[in-house]
Enzyme design. Structure first.
Site, mmCIF file in Angstrom:
data_model
loop_
_atom_site.group_PDB
_atom_site.id
_atom_site.type_symbol
_atom_site.label_atom_id
_atom_site.label_comp_id
_atom_site.label_asym_id
_atom_site.label_seq_id
_atom_site.Cartn_x
_atom_site.Cartn_y
_atom_site.Cartn_z
ATOM 1 N N LYS A 1 -2.372 -9.414 -6.887
ATOM 2 C CA LYS A 1 -3.207 -9.018 -5.755
ATOM 3 C C LYS A 1 -2.600 -7.745 -5.202
ATOM 4 C CE LYS A 1 -2.989 -9.424 -1.506
ATOM 5 N NZ LYS A 1 -3.347 -8.016 -1.204
ATOM 6 N N SER B 1 6.408 -6.814 4.120
ATOM 7 C CA SER B 1 7.222 -7.005 5.321
ATOM 8 C C SER B 1 8.033 -8.298 5.246
ATOM 9 C CB SER B 1 6.329 -7.017 6.563
ATOM 10 O OG SER B 1 5.445 -8.106 6.501
ATOM 11 N N CYS C 1 10.466 1.441 2.095
ATOM 12 C CA CYS C 1 11.414 0.424 2.564
ATOM 13 C C CYS C 1 12.850 0.938 2.522
ATOM 14 C CB CYS C 1 11.261 -0.855 1.760
ATOM 15 S SG CYS C 1 11.246 -0.582 -0.012
ATOM 16 N N GLU D 1 10.932 -8.404 -2.253
ATOM 17 C CA GLU D 1 11.416 -7.069 -1.886
ATOM 18 C C GLU D 1 10.836 -6.775 -0.513
ATOM 19 O OE1 GLU D 1 13.611 -5.781 -3.543
ATOM 20 O OE2 GLU D 1 13.351 -6.340 -5.639
ATOM 21 N N TRP E 1 0.802 -1.221 0.000
ATOM 22 C CA TRP E 1 0.000 0.000 0.000
ATOM 23 C C TRP E 1 0.838 1.276 0.000
ATOM 24 C CZ3 TRP E 1 1.981 2.095 4.264
ATOM 25 C CH2 TRP E 1 2.406 1.242 5.283
HETATM 26 P P1 NAD Z 1 1.811 -6.603 7.076
HETATM 27 O O1 NAD Z 1 3.023 -7.403 7.323
HETATM 28 O O2 NAD Z 1 0.520 -7.058 7.674
HETATM 29 O O3 NAD Z 1 1.536 -6.442 5.504
HETATM 30 C C1 NAD Z 1 2.514 -6.019 4.600
HETATM 31 C C2 NAD Z 1 1.962 -6.231 3.186
HETATM 32 O O4 NAD Z 1 1.823 -7.629 2.961
HETATM 33 C C3 NAD Z 1 0.550 -5.677 2.955
HETATM 34 O O5 NAD Z 1 0.488 -5.145 1.665
HETATM 35 C C4 NAD Z 1 -0.368 -6.889 3.109
HETATM 36 O O6 NAD Z 1 -1.540 -6.780 2.325
HETATM 37 C C5 NAD Z 1 0.493 -7.990 2.602
HETATM 38 N N1 NAD Z 1 0.238 -9.279 3.224
HETATM 39 C C6 NAD Z 1 0.095 -9.544 4.541
HETATM 40 N N2 NAD Z 1 -0.077 -10.865 4.743
HETATM 41 C C7 NAD Z 1 -0.054 -11.448 3.509
HETATM 42 C C8 NAD Z 1 -0.164 -12.788 3.055
HETATM 43 N N3 NAD Z 1 -0.311 -13.831 3.890
HETATM 44 N N4 NAD Z 1 -0.107 -13.014 1.725
HETATM 45 C C9 NAD Z 1 0.073 -12.001 0.843
HETATM 46 N N5 NAD Z 1 0.200 -10.712 1.223
HETATM 47 C C10 NAD Z 1 0.139 -10.443 2.541
HETATM 48 O O7 NAD Z 1 2.148 -5.178 7.579
HETATM 49 P P2 NAD Z 1 1.427 -3.787 7.417
HETATM 50 O O8 NAD Z 1 1.005 -3.334 8.777
HETATM 51 O O9 NAD Z 1 0.431 -3.760 6.314
HETATM 52 O O10 NAD Z 1 2.679 -2.969 6.951
HETATM 53 C C11 NAD Z 1 3.723 -2.703 7.833
HETATM 54 C C12 NAD Z 1 4.974 -3.432 7.513
HETATM 55 O O11 NAD Z 1 4.974 -3.881 6.180
HETATM 56 C C13 NAD Z 1 6.147 -2.493 7.656
HETATM 57 O O12 NAD Z 1 6.799 -2.725 8.870
HETATM 58 C C14 NAD Z 1 7.036 -2.782 6.482
HETATM 59 O O13 NAD Z 1 8.126 -3.572 6.875
HETATM 60 C C15 NAD Z 1 6.233 -3.625 5.576
HETATM 61 N N6 NAD Z 1 6.008 -3.020 4.255
HETATM 62 C C16 NAD Z 1 7.064 -2.989 3.424
HETATM 63 C C17 NAD Z 1 6.912 -2.447 2.175
HETATM 64 C C18 NAD Z 1 8.074 -2.394 1.214
HETATM 65 O O14 NAD Z 1 8.051 -1.585 0.296
HETATM 66 N N7 NAD Z 1 9.073 -3.269 1.364
HETATM 67 C C19 NAD Z 1 5.688 -1.924 1.794
HETATM 68 C C20 NAD Z 1 4.619 -1.979 2.669
HETATM 69 C C21 NAD Z 1 4.793 -2.556 3.919
#
Ligand code: NAD
Length: 478
Positions: A173, A227, A282, A248, A149
């Site tokens: 997705k 994440s 990130c 990533e 997101w």
């Molecule tokens: P989160 O770990 O719940 O989700 C991170 C992302 O993964 C979201 O887009 C979510 O929809 C997706 N996701 C979660 N579980 C999944 C699954 N089982 N299968 C497929 N997709 C899944 O965390 P959050 O609260 O949404 O975001 C915070 C953390 O996410 C941050 O600490 C950061 O590390 C990480 N993040 C990293 C990036 C990046 O560009 N590397 C981008 C967004 C979030």
């Protein structure tokens, strides 16, 4: 917001609603701006079937024609820049100016990969007479991709461009919080003439969708940005099927500020860049390791600029930083600040949720943060900077490497020998000197250690989406 798009799934070249839908909220106002259809298993089965047919068609389309579709879609997205940027600001909260730049960056990913599509060269290996050894690259097949997101447009653009340029089909997705960017990508490709089934766009419950798709042997690559915890989970699922992954993941970027640098300029650059996208990047610079000789001057200038950041609704003119994407991030940041202060860190500015509606958090600077504080190891993914003194470059490099992450790292110096020591010594996929830019369409982007696996962009990017086939051709039967 009136220009926010009517949200659909996109399967086999058709737009569809679903039995269930859930609200999309504006994080600046907490108001509902749209209803997002959630795919069920029959939608996913349809997407898989469409992707199978789409792959058979698209993998045989000459690279130059694939490139033309990508270029046409990029031109369409450029024309729709304002409409797309407005939707991104409504669903994500970032300032409109940053959303506009993001749309252009997404187009640049398309344009770069369009060029790369025509350059996925194989090679001929020298051989004996009567036999030819050929290395040939082919598209890998159906890709299951998951985009986050924080960059609703440019993140999915990267994965979609890589897959389509290579001749793959893709089931994307995209993030449920920010679906409009991905929807606009699908619209542009549809209007550019992409055949049905090559791109399929779904939303829903992330764990259910990833579990269902990855367990299907039709899926030949899992591409994820998000994440580290989720990345490890998806990698484990993929390993059960020997399916390769492109990951990533998180970062906790260090910035080493050497004693010879222009202190004021480096501090202002750091504070400004830290607050970009409300720190939800990130590659966001987070752990600033500043030589002790310039620590006070640097910290003072940094705190001043950070505190001046104009925070507000991204649609308002002059706003530099919008809200966080959701309530989870606000709670996570508040918890990290509370813990760091309890461990003895100095809170130099910010540290609190801003009152009223929306998920706003103050630009925050912590100084002299002890190693025991959680934030020294956990990625804050928000507008939070840590500034700690170091005694030497070696001290800075050691501290830079002291986390499980290795995505982006930065250095500020004018000394060539310092640059060389940082480039050689820092464990990261991307090292930038005197700039806080880490990722461009033409450069390979990715991490080491827990920050991930594989590269997006550059000449390396399409390799993830292709297999290497070794061909031995004997001119007579032996
Ligand atoms: P989160 O770990 O719940 O989700 C991170 C992302 O993964 C979201 O887009 C979510 O929809 C997706 N996701 C979660 N579980 C999944 C699954 N089982 N299968 C497929 N997709 C899944 O965390 P959050 O609260 O949404 O975001 C915070 C953390 O996410 C941050 O600490 C950061 O590390 C990480 N993040 C990293 C990036 C990046 O560009 N590397 C981008 C967004 C979030």
């Amino acid at each position: 917001m009136s220009s926010y798009p009517d949200l659909h799934l996109y399967i086999n070249g058709e737009w569809r609603k679903a039995a269930n839908d859930l609200p999309v909220l504006n994080p600046a106002t907490e108001e509902e701006i749209g209803r997002l259809p959630h795919a069920d298993k029959s939608d996913l089965d349809d997407a898989l079937a469409a992707a199978e047919t789409g792959f058979k068609v698209w993998s045989k389309v000459p690279p130059v024609e694939r490139a033309n579709v990508l270029l046409k879609a990029a031109a369409i997205m450029r024309e729709r820049q304002e409409e797309i940027a407005t939707a991104i600001t409504a669903e994500h909260g970032k300032p409109l100016a940053q959303a506009r730049l993001e749309v252009i960056r997404g187009c640049e990913f398309f344009e770069w990969d369009a060029g790369e599509a025509t350059r996925t060269y194989g090679r001929v290996i020298p051989s004996a007479q009567g036999v030819r050894y050929i290395v040939h690259h082919q598209p890998i097949g159906t890709v299951a991709a998951f985009s986050p997101w924080n960059f609703p447009m440019s993140q999915p653009c990267r994965k979609v461009a890589g897959a389509i340029a290579s001749g793959c089909s893709i089931i994307l997705k995209a993030a449920e919080e920010t679906p409009a960017g991905a929807l606009h990508i699908a619209r542009a490709l549809h209007d550019a003439g992409l055949p049905p089934g090559v791109l399929n766009l779904v939303f829903g419950t992330p764990a259910e969708i990833s579990d269902y798709l990855i367990k299907n042997d039709q899926v030949r690559l899992v591409a994820f940005t998000g994440s580290t915890a989720v990345g490890k989970h998806l990698t484990t699922l993929a390993a059960q099927h020997m399916t390769p992954v492109l990951m990533e993941l998180g970062g906790h970027a260090p910035v080493i500020v050497c004693e010879d640098t222009d202190v004021e300029a480096a501090a202002i650059s750091g504070a400004f860049r830290k607050m970009r996208n409300a720190g939800q990047v990130c590659t966001s610079p987070t752990r600033f390791f500043v030589h002790a000789d310039i620590f006070d001057k640097y910290t003072e200038a940094f705190v001043r600029r950070a505190a001046e950041t104009v925070v507000g609704n991204g649609v308002d003119p002059g706003v530099e930083m919008g809200p966080l994407a959701n309530d989870r991030r606000v709670e996570a940041l508040a918890g990290l600040v509370e813990d760091a202060v309890a461990q003895g860190a100095e809170l130099r500015t910010g540290g609190n949720r801003l009152g009223g509606k929306g998920y706003f958090f103050e630009p925050t600077v912590l100084a002299n943060v002890p190693d025991a504080a959680r934030v020294m190891q956990e990625e804050p993914f928000g507008p939070l900077a840590i500034i700690n003194p170091v005694t030497s470059l070696d001290d800075g490099i050691e501290k830079a490497n002291s986390v499980p992450y290795g995505l982006a790292a930065y250095g500020f110096t004018n000394r060539a020998d310092y640059v060389d020591r940082m480039v050689e010594g820092i464990e990261a996929g991307n090292v930038s000197i005197n700039t806080l830019e880490a990722s461009l369409p033409e450069t390979p982007f990715g991490g080491v250690k827990s920050s991930g696996y594989g590269r997006e962009g550059g000449t390396e990017g399409l390799h993830n989406y292709m297999i290497t086939k070794n061909v031995i051709h004997s001119f007579s039967i032996v």
